[in-house]
Design an enzyme around this catalytic site. Structure first.
Site, PDB file in Angstrom:
ATOM      1  N   ASP A 283      30.161  28.687   3.671  1.00 22.55           N
ATOM      2  CA  ASP A 283      31.573  28.769   3.314  1.00 22.55           C
ATOM      3  C   ASP A 283      32.317  27.611   3.977  1.00 22.55           C
ATOM      4  O   ASP A 283      31.903  27.107   5.031  1.00 22.55           O
ATOM      5  CB  ASP A 283      32.199  30.088   3.791  1.00 22.55           C
ATOM      6  CG  ASP A 283      31.737  31.269   2.957  1.00 22.55           C
ATOM      7  OD1 ASP A 283      31.128  31.028   1.901  1.00 22.55           O
ATOM      8  OD2 ASP A 283      31.969  32.415   3.381  1.00 22.55           O
ATOM      9  N   ASP A 326      35.185  29.429  -2.177  1.00 25.76           N
ATOM     10  CA  ASP A 326      34.685  28.349  -1.307  1.00 25.76           C
ATOM     11  C   ASP A 326      33.252  28.614  -0.865  1.00 25.76           C
ATOM     12  O   ASP A 326      32.789  28.043   0.120  1.00 25.76           O
ATOM     13  CB  ASP A 326      35.598  28.196  -0.083  1.00 25.76           C
ATOM     14  CG  ASP A 326      35.604  29.447   0.797  1.00 25.76           C
ATOM     15  OD1 ASP A 326      35.594  30.563   0.233  1.00 25.76           O
ATOM     16  OD2 ASP A 326      35.631  29.319   2.031  1.00 25.76           O
TER      17      ASP A 326
END
Length: 419
Positions: A283, A326
């Site tokens: 992430d 993300d």
């Protein structure tokens, strides 16, 4: 005379039937091509249960000339999408073309496309009656000539006419290419002259009719070429649909669907052949703050740059993908934990060194990474994904900007990247 009429009509029927075969083959090839192209384009959509794009695909195919109905079915025979007439069976003049839908070498459904043959039948029927009338007219005239010759008991002219007709039948034409010799100026000579005149008229009309047939054949060939062009356009559109179904539009990386398919395939291949496979999940740290501070345009720019960096560092055998938001994933083939940690070191260092600039602002971007290698204890791809996700969670709890290796697999490789 009845025999002459029957023979003449039969010649006309044979001539029309000879034209039916090539026209039918052209329609068969074009129809099967449309069915095959539709099955090829529907493969990934059926596998992904993408009913929306399947309906669009079916509607686009149904818009093609002479297409009556399109049905796309899954493996159990249930219709997933259809377009066109709801009951093509009410139209007797059509052909149905079927093609299996193959995905990864396995049949997952089938497509059926109904193509109208009205245009071909109309052309053949018109040609049939025109030729039949001409042949009957010719047979009537010839029968009358034969009857007159027989009535006067003249054997030689009758023999000559019979020979001429046999020659015409042998050649498959309605006329002979030469004139009969006129040996006298009496009624027999006049009859032969009339026959020669009729023969010339039939020969001229035959040439005109053949010209019309050639013109019709040329038009059919042009229509077939146009249909071929439209088929290629359809195949190109299907290719674009296939790419859209497996590609993330923002980063141009494979999307979650493509990632899941590849992970499952590589997992079972590793399980079968004892090959190393490692999964990396990461992430972007504090990505929400990037959007809140600099706007979603800045966030999109960061995601695109991360996708570019991933493509620069992975091998052709690896699969980088954006899984959503993300979150990114990388399937590393023929890679163990040691090699995977080296790859992560290089990737995270390139992210730190990359200038993430947006509207004059420099953004500091870092990653939290989880790494897991396939082991024999893992029975499904989901277990490998869970292991990498658990390691990613540990990296976030450790303060971010670091990576963690799945503890149950190789605990001694736990490392933290220094800021």
């Amino acid at each position: 005379m009845a025999g002459v009429l029957i023979t003449s009509a039969a010649i006309g029927v044979v001539r029309v039937q000879n034209e039916r075969g090539p026209l039918g083959e052209m329609i068969d090839k074009a129809g099967q091509s449309v069915a095959n192209a539709t099955a090829s384009g529907a493969a990934s959509l059926v596998a992904g249960y993408d009913y929306g794009n399947l309906e669009i695909l079916a509607q686009n195919v149904a818009k093609q000339n002479n297409v009556i109905r399109v049905v796309i079915r899954n493996q159990s025979g249930r219709a997933m999408a259809q377009s066109g007439q709801t009951d093509a069976g009410s139209d007797k003049n059509y052909k149905r073309f079927n093609s299996p839908i193959l995905f990864d070498g396995q049949a997952i459904g089938a497509t059926s496309v109904d193509i109208s043959t009205d245009a071909m039948e109309s052309a053949l029927n018109a040609l049939y009656w025109r030729v039949l009338v001409e042949q009957i007219a010719f047979g009537t005239v010839l029968g009358l000539i034969v009857y007159l010759f027989t009535s006067f008991g003249i054997v030689s002219p009758i023999h000559n006419l019979t020979t001429a007709m046999e020659e015409a039948v042998k050649q498959g034409d309605s006329f002979i290419v030469r004139d009969l010799e006129v040996k006298s100026r009496d009624e027999i000579g006049r009859l032969v002259s009339v026959f020669n005149t009729l023969n010339k008229s039939l020969a001229d009309y035959h040439r005109q009719l053949q010209g019309k047939i050639d013109f019709a054949n040329e038009e059919l060939r042009e229509k077939n070429i146009q249909l071929g062009g439209r088929t290629r356009e359809l195949e190109h559109a299907l290719d674009l649909l296939g790419a859209m179904a497996t590609t993330d539009w923002l980063t141009e990386l494979p999307n979650r669907r493509k990632f899941d398919e590849t992970l499952s395939r590589m997992f079972h291949q590793s399980e079968r052949f004892a090959e190393d496979i490692t999964l990396v999940l990461f992430d972007i740290d504090l990505f929400k703050q990037v959007n809140d501070t600099h706007g979603h345009g800045a966030g999109d720019e960061v995601l695109r740059d991360i996708g570019t960096l991933l493509r620069l560092h992975v091998r052709k055998s690896d699969l980088p993908a954006r899984l959503g938001g993300d979150e990114f994933g990388i399937v590393l083939y023929h890679t163990n934990i040691e090699q995977a940690t080296m790859f992560v070191d290089i990737l995270t260092e390139s992210v730190r060194a990359h200038p993430f600039n947006y509207d004059g602002f420099r953004m500091n971007i870092s990653l939290s990474v989880g790494i897991a290698q396939y082991t024999e204890a893992m029975k499904t791809p989901q277990e490998l994904y869970y292991a990498a996700d658990k390691a990613l969670y540990q990296a976030k709890n450790a303060g971010r900007n670091c990576y963690r290796v799945y503890a149950d697999a190789i605990p001694q490789l736990q490392e933290r990247i220094t800021s």
